[in-house]
Design a protein around this motif. Structure first.
Motif, PDB file in Angstrom:
ATOM      1  N   THR A 272      48.127  50.678  27.355  1.00  0.00           N
ATOM      2  CA  THR A 272      46.403  50.723  27.929  1.00  0.00           C
ATOM      3  C   THR A 272      45.323  49.899  28.061  1.00  0.00           C
ATOM      4  OG1 THR A 272      46.131  52.180  26.456  1.00  0.00           O
ATOM      5  CG2 THR A 272      46.917  52.694  27.961  1.00  0.00           C
ATOM      6  N   ASN A 273      46.340  48.591  27.045  1.00  0.00           N
ATOM      7  CA  ASN A 273      45.327  47.774  27.242  1.00  0.00           C
ATOM      8  C   ASN A 273      45.340  46.688  28.017  1.00  0.00           C
ATOM      9  OD1 ASN A 273      48.543  46.902  26.414  1.00  0.00           O
ATOM     10  ND2 ASN A 273      48.051  45.385  25.032  1.00  0.00           N
ATOM     11  N   MET A 274      46.212  46.272  29.610  1.00  0.00           N
ATOM     12  CA  MET A 274      45.780  45.733  30.105  1.00  0.00           C
ATOM     13  C   MET A 274      44.699  45.627  31.182  1.00  0.00           C
ATOM     14  SD  MET A 274      49.252  44.593  33.375  1.00  0.00           S
ATOM     15  CE  MET A 274      48.481  45.948  34.711  1.00  0.00           C
ATOM     16  N   LEU A 275      43.866  44.253  31.625  1.00  0.00           N
ATOM     17  CA  LEU A 275      42.748  43.975  31.992  1.00  0.00           C
ATOM     18  C   LEU A 275      43.328  44.068  33.896  1.00  0.00           C
ATOM     19  CD1 LEU A 275      40.289  43.327  29.378  1.00  0.00           C
ATOM     20  CD2 LEU A 275      40.146  45.906  30.317  1.00  0.00           C
ATOM     21  N   ARG A 276      42.677  43.850  34.320  1.00  0.00           N
ATOM     22  CA  ARG A 276      42.678  42.991  35.940  1.00  0.00           C
ATOM     23  C   ARG A 276      41.575  42.285  36.238  1.00  0.00           C
ATOM     24  NH1 ARG A 276      42.237  44.387  41.641  1.00  0.00           N
ATOM     25  NH2 ARG A 276      43.671  43.187  42.336  1.00  0.00           N
ATOM     26  N   VAL A 277      41.743  41.353  36.638  1.00  0.00           N
ATOM     27  CA  VAL A 277      41.079  39.974  36.369  1.00  0.00           C
ATOM     28  C   VAL A 277      41.042  39.934  38.457  1.00  0.00           C
ATOM     29  CG1 VAL A 277      39.008  38.102  35.981  1.00  0.00           C
ATOM     30  CG2 VAL A 277      40.031  39.591  34.613  1.00  0.00           C
ATOM     31  N   ALA A 278      39.931  39.924  39.414  1.00  0.00           N
ATOM     32  CA  ALA A 278      40.247  39.427  40.789  1.00  0.00           C
ATOM     33  C   ALA A 278      38.585  39.095  41.259  1.00  0.00           C
ATOM     34  CB  ALA A 278      40.740  40.540  41.529  1.00  0.00           C
ATOM     35  N   PRO A 279      38.411  38.133  41.845  1.00  0.00           N
ATOM     36  CA  PRO A 279      37.891  37.671  43.013  1.00  0.00           C
ATOM     37  C   PRO A 279      36.918  38.907  43.472  1.00  0.00           C
ATOM     38  CG  PRO A 279      40.144  36.635  43.919  1.00  0.00           C
ATOM     39  CD  PRO A 279      39.548  37.297  42.345  1.00  0.00           C
ATOM     40  N   GLY A 280      35.653  38.800  43.420  1.00  0.00           N
ATOM     41  CA  GLY A 280      34.826  39.601  44.018  1.00  0.00           C
ATOM     42  C   GLY A 280      33.178  38.687  45.433  1.00  0.00           C
ATOM     43  N   GLN A 281      32.248  39.125  45.378  1.00  0.00           N
ATOM     44  CA  GLN A 281      30.976  38.590  45.756  1.00  0.00           C
ATOM     45  C   GLN A 281      29.918  38.864  44.789  1.00  0.00           C
ATOM     46  OE1 GLN A 281      30.378  41.143  49.547  1.00  0.00           O
ATOM     47  NE2 GLN A 281      31.805  39.661  50.661  1.00  0.00           N
ATOM     48  N   THR A 282      29.138  37.603  45.475  1.00  0.00           N
ATOM     49  CA  THR A 282      28.167  37.851  44.752  1.00  0.00           C
ATOM     50  C   THR A 282      27.301  38.236  45.190  1.00  0.00           C
ATOM     51  OG1 THR A 282      27.037  35.875  45.651  1.00  0.00           O
ATOM     52  CG2 THR A 282      28.479  34.899  44.149  1.00  0.00           C
ATOM     53  N   PRO A 283      26.031  38.844  44.427  1.00  0.00           N
ATOM     54  CA  PRO A 283      25.285  39.829  45.062  1.00  0.00           C
ATOM     55  C   PRO A 283      24.329  39.013  46.192  1.00  0.00           C
ATOM     56  CG  PRO A 283      24.131  39.402  42.372  1.00  0.00           C
ATOM     57  CD  PRO A 283      25.660  38.175  42.914  1.00  0.00           C
TER      58      PRO A 283
END
Length: 403
Positions: A72-83
């Motif tokens: 349960t110690n895995m994190l996922r980073v992905a691009p998104g959108q700015t405000p």
């Protein structure tokens, strides 16, 4: 004849519990078809309840097994959108920058190769990609996401620079390709399949991708080198802290445009959803069990009506109202117990079969089986109470006259 001897002659014989059970069993053996149909109604209700609890427990056991295996110690980073609505991209330096966070143990990335598609051969019409995406990956990806190779091998230093490809489990199913050494038409060039992965519930995007080496993607497919997803393994006691700084570390210029998630949360949410659904299905199983109880009550009422001569004869020979009531209650309990045991066995078999097909561990809680049988006995006692009281109230002359 003395008064004491006369009282001994007139005192009705006491029936032991074993005698009452034998009397109840005799009543069931004389009507096998009716008993079977009545017990079947109880069995269906119990089987439904046991199967629902068993399948739910097996599903939770599978989720727990996966979480124990994948962590349960895995994190996922992905691009998104700015405000402001601007779509962002992760910088090429995102992986080494994240790797410098102290509690981070492993970090790896995949990058979507735009404009590239994979086909079984060059004759497949353009666009029929079977929804398989092409992604660049490094040799550290597999240990970072806790993945395993089903057949063949993973990308390594000898293959990640050359036109070699590894398929995720779902991608292999969609392309119907499983044998290492098979050639695939990828990005307008021939790539050799070197491996197929096991399913990865924490990284479904990898499951449906064709993975090529990072350097090979840049050399043969025009990959721009920007990661599209970064997978991070952190120390168990520092996951929350690492999650708080990941966005700013991955993209210092636009941290608001970075999405950080914990894949194991999705499995936990699914488990909670299934638990809520289990409650609904248990209610439906309870309704089926209630219907089965009504069937038992109906059977016992008809049995009393049909056996009025027997009841009258037994009363004339000295049987008490309590003994008559005990006989019919025991019949009802035996009938319900028969259905309860059959339903428990049937529910366990259904659970085992479903778990085997889904490749889950089979888990049927003991309390579910015990509760199913206990509930059936309670329903049997309630269902047989009115017919038993009615039978006990019949006077010998009334019962014999009704024959």
């Amino acid at each position: 004849m003395s008064r004491r001897r006369r009282a001994a002659v007139l005192r009705p014989a006491r029936l032991r519990p074993a005698d009452i059970v034998r009397l109840g069993g005799t009543g069931l053996r004389t009507r096998p078809l009716r008993v079977f149909l009545s017990a079947l109604g109880i069995a269906i209700g119990v089987a439904a309840m046991v199967a629902v609890v068993g399948i739910s427990s097996s599903s939770r056991a599978e989720v727990d097994r996966k979480l124990d295996q994948l962590g349960t110690n895995m994190l996922r980073v992905a691009p998104g959108q700015t405000p402001e609505g601007e779509t962002t991209r992760l910088p090429k330096e995102a992986v080494p920058m994240i790797g410098r966070i102290g509690p981070v143990q492993q970090v790896a990335a995949t990058g979507t190769v735009k404009g590239a598609a994979v086909y079984r051969n060059e004759h497949v019409p353009v666009g029929r990609t079977s929804s398989v995406e092409v992604a660049a990956a490094g040799s550290q990806l597999l240990p970072a996401i806790g993945g395993k190779v089903r057949t063949g091998r993973w990308l390594e230093s000898a293959t990640e620079e050359y036109p070699a490809v590894v398929l995720g489990a779902q991608a292999a199913r969609r392309l119907d390709v499983y044998t290492p050494g098979t050639r695939l038409w990828l990005g307008g060039k021939w790539f050799s399949l070197v491996g197929v992965l096991e399913p990865m519930p924490l990284a479904p995007e990898v499951d449906s991708s064709a993975l090529v080496g990072w350097k090979a993607a840049e050399t043969y497919l025009g990959f721009d080198g920007h990661p599209s997803t970064v997978y991070v393994r952190a120390r168990d006691d520092q996951v929350t802290a690492v999650r708080g700084v990941l966005a700013a570390t991955a993209n210092p210029e636009k941290p608001s445009g970075v999405l950080v998630s914990r894949p194991s949360d999705a499995l936990a949410a699914r488990e909670a959803t299934e638990s809520a659904l289990t409650g609904l299905l248990l209610g439906l199983g309870g309704v089926a069990l209630l219907v089965g109880g009504v069937g038992v009550g109906n059977t016992m009422v008809i049995s009393v009506l049909e056996r009025r001569p027997e009841i009258g004869l037994r009363r004339a020979l000295g049987a008490t109202s309590g003994q008559i009531r005990g006989q019919f209650v025991s019949e009802s309990l035996l009938l319900s117990a028969l259905g309860g045991l059959g339903g428990t066995v049937l529910g366990t078999v259904i659970t085992a079969g479903y778990a085997y097909v889904r490749q889950w561990p089979t888990e049927v809680p003991v309390w579910a089986a015990a509760a199913g049988i206990a509930v059936t006995l309670l329903i049997g006692a309630i269902a047989g109470l009115y017919p038993a009281v009615r039978a006990g109230r019949l006077a010998p002359t009334q019962a014999l006259a009704g024959s």
